[in-house]
Design an enzyme around this catalytic site. Structure first.
Site, mmCIF file in Angstrom:
data_model
loop_
_atom_site.group_PDB
_atom_site.id
_atom_site.type_symbol
_atom_site.label_atom_id
_atom_site.label_comp_id
_atom_site.label_asym_id
_atom_site.label_seq_id
_atom_site.Cartn_x
_atom_site.Cartn_y
_atom_site.Cartn_z
ATOM 1 C CG ASP A 9 2.135 -34.922 14.750
ATOM 2 O OD1 ASP A 9 3.138 -34.582 15.402
ATOM 3 O OD2 ASP A 9 1.682 -36.077 14.783
ATOM 4 C CB SER A 10 5.363 -37.152 12.287
ATOM 5 O OG SER A 10 4.934 -37.569 13.567
ATOM 6 C CB CYS A 72 5.456 -32.672 15.396
ATOM 7 S SG CYS A 72 6.629 -34.039 15.339
ATOM 8 C CD GLU A 157 1.169 -42.522 14.072
ATOM 9 O OE1 GLU A 157 0.800 -42.862 12.942
ATOM 10 O OE2 GLU A 157 1.041 -41.347 14.511
ATOM 11 C CB CYS A 191 5.931 -37.248 22.292
ATOM 12 S SG CYS A 191 5.335 -38.060 20.786
ATOM 13 C CG HIS A 193 1.995 -39.760 18.692
ATOM 14 N ND1 HIS A 193 2.561 -38.743 17.974
ATOM 15 C CD2 HIS A 193 1.535 -40.652 17.779
ATOM 16 C CE1 HIS A 193 2.460 -39.006 16.688
ATOM 17 N NE2 HIS A 193 1.828 -40.157 16.535
HETATM 18 N N1 DGL Z 1 4.153 -36.588 17.751
HETATM 19 C C1 DGL Z 1 5.534 -36.352 17.509
HETATM 20 C C2 DGL Z 1 6.155 -35.544 18.613
HETATM 21 O O1 DGL Z 1 5.484 -34.772 19.262
HETATM 22 C C3 DGL Z 1 6.429 -37.538 17.264
HETATM 23 C C4 DGL Z 1 5.907 -38.685 16.569
HETATM 24 C C5 DGL Z 1 6.931 -39.310 15.682
HETATM 25 O O2 DGL Z 1 7.881 -39.936 16.168
HETATM 26 O O3 DGL Z 1 6.737 -39.152 14.485
HETATM 27 O O4 DGL Z 1 7.343 -35.647 18.826
#
Ligand code: DGL
Length: 272
Positions: A9-10, A72, A157, A191, A193
C-alpha cells in the site's frame, strides 16, 4: 524457493486489508510494504503511481514474494493492468500481482436492492473510472456514482480521523454523493484507508445505506484464488509471520501500524 505473500500500500491503508487476510489465513507468512515516504498516491498522475507501484512490486519480488497483493485502490486502479500485462511477462511470468478493485466489484451487486451504488475513493481512483468498468462487467444494470474524497487519506495518515475536525470533511463528501444520487443504497469504501473513518461515515450516511468495506471480500477472494491455484499456493511459506517494511521512519510506522492492527509491530526502514 517459496516466500511470503507480499502486501503493498502507499501507506497504512493496506493494513486494513492485511488484517482481514491474516484473520482468514493466519498460517501463511506475509511481507507488508508501505511506501509512506511518497504517500498519498491519490492525487498523483498515472505515470507516478505506476512508477512507484512497479518499484514496490519489484522490491517485494526481490525479497522472495511470488504473489503480491496491491492493497491500495489507487495502485490497483492506475497501475495493476500495466504491471500484469506489460511488466510481469518480462519480470517473471510465474509470479502474480492481484488488486482489490475486482473482488469488490464482483460482490457489490449482491448487496444493492435499488441498483444504485456509490463509491468513495481517492481522486485517482475516481478519475480512472476503473470501478465503473469492473462493476459493469459483472453487474451491467447497476448505476454507479463516484465521489472523490481528497481529504480523507490525509486525515487518517495524520491520525485525525476520529477527531472532531474530521466531521466536516466526512459529511461534505457524503452529502455531495447522496445529493447526486439519492437512490444509492450501497456505498463502496474504495480506499483501504477509509475503514478507519467508518464510525463517522455511518454517522453522516442515511441509515438505510449499506457500507461495503473491502477487506473481508479481498481476503475471501484471495483464499479462493489460492484454492484454485495450487501451483501458487505451494510457493508460499507457512510460518504464520508478518514482517513490515516502510520507506519512511520505522519508529513512526511501528507506532501507527500498532494502532491500526491492535498489536505491537516492529517495522523496518527500506530504501527503494
Ligand atoms: N489506500 C490507498 C487506496 O486504497 C490510497 C491512499 C493514497 O492516496 O495514497 O486508494
Amino acid at each position: 524457493m517459496p516466500g511470503p505473500i507480499g502486501v503493498f500500500d502507499s501507506g497504512y491503508g493496506g493494513l486494513t486489508v492485511l488484517r482481514e487476510i491474516r484473520s482468514l489465513m493466519p498460517g501463511y507468512d506475509y511481507l507488508y510494504l508501505g511506501d509512506n515516504a511518497r504517500a498519498p498516491y491519490g492525487s498523483r498522475s498515472f505515470e507516478r503511481v505506476y512508477e512507484f507501484t512497479q518499484q514496490c512490486v519489484r522490491q517485494l519480488f526481490s525479497m522472495g514474494c511470488h504473489l503480491v497483493i496491491l492493497a491500495c485502490n489507487t495502485a490497483s486502479a492506475k497501475a495493476l493492468r500495466t504491471i500484469q500485462q506489460h511488466d510481469l511477462p518480462m519480470l517473471d511470468p510465474n509470479r502474480r500481482v492481484l488488486g482489490v478493485v475486482r473482488p469488490t466489484a464482483e460482490c457489490v451487486g449482491h448487496l444493492s436492492q435499488t441498483a444504485h451504488v456509490g463509491i468513495v475513493a481517492t481522486q485517482g481512483t475516481i478519475r480512472s473510472h476503473t470501478y465503473q468498468m469492473e462493476i459493469a462487467k459483472f453487474w451491467p444494470h447497476l448505476q454507479v456514482t463516484g465521489e472523490a474524497c481528497p481529504m480523507w487519506v490525509p486525515l487518517v495518515e495524520n491520525h485525525e480521523h476520529l477527531s472532531p475536525g474530521a466531521d466536516y470533511f466526512v459529511r461534505l463528501y457524503l452529502d455531495n454523493l447522496m445529493r447526486r444520487d439519492p437512490l444509492i443504497d450501497t456505498l463502496i469504501l474504495g480506499c483501504t484507508h477509509y475503514p478507519l473513518l467508518l464510525p463517522k461515515i455511518r454517522q453522516y450516511l442515511p441509515a438505510s445505506v449499506k457500507v461495503l468495506a473491502q477487506g473481508g471480500y479481498v481476503a475471501r477472494s484471495l483464499s479462493d484464488y489460492l484454492r484454485r491455484h495450487p501451483e501458487m499456493e505451494c510457493r508460499i511459506t507457512r510460518g504464520g509471520t508478518a514482517r513490515f517494511l516502510t520507506t519512511e521512519q520505522s519508529e513512526v510506522f511501528s507506532h501507527n501500524a500498532s494502532l491500526f492492527l491492535g498489536h505491537a509491530v516492529q517495522a523496518e526502514h527500506i530504501t527503494l
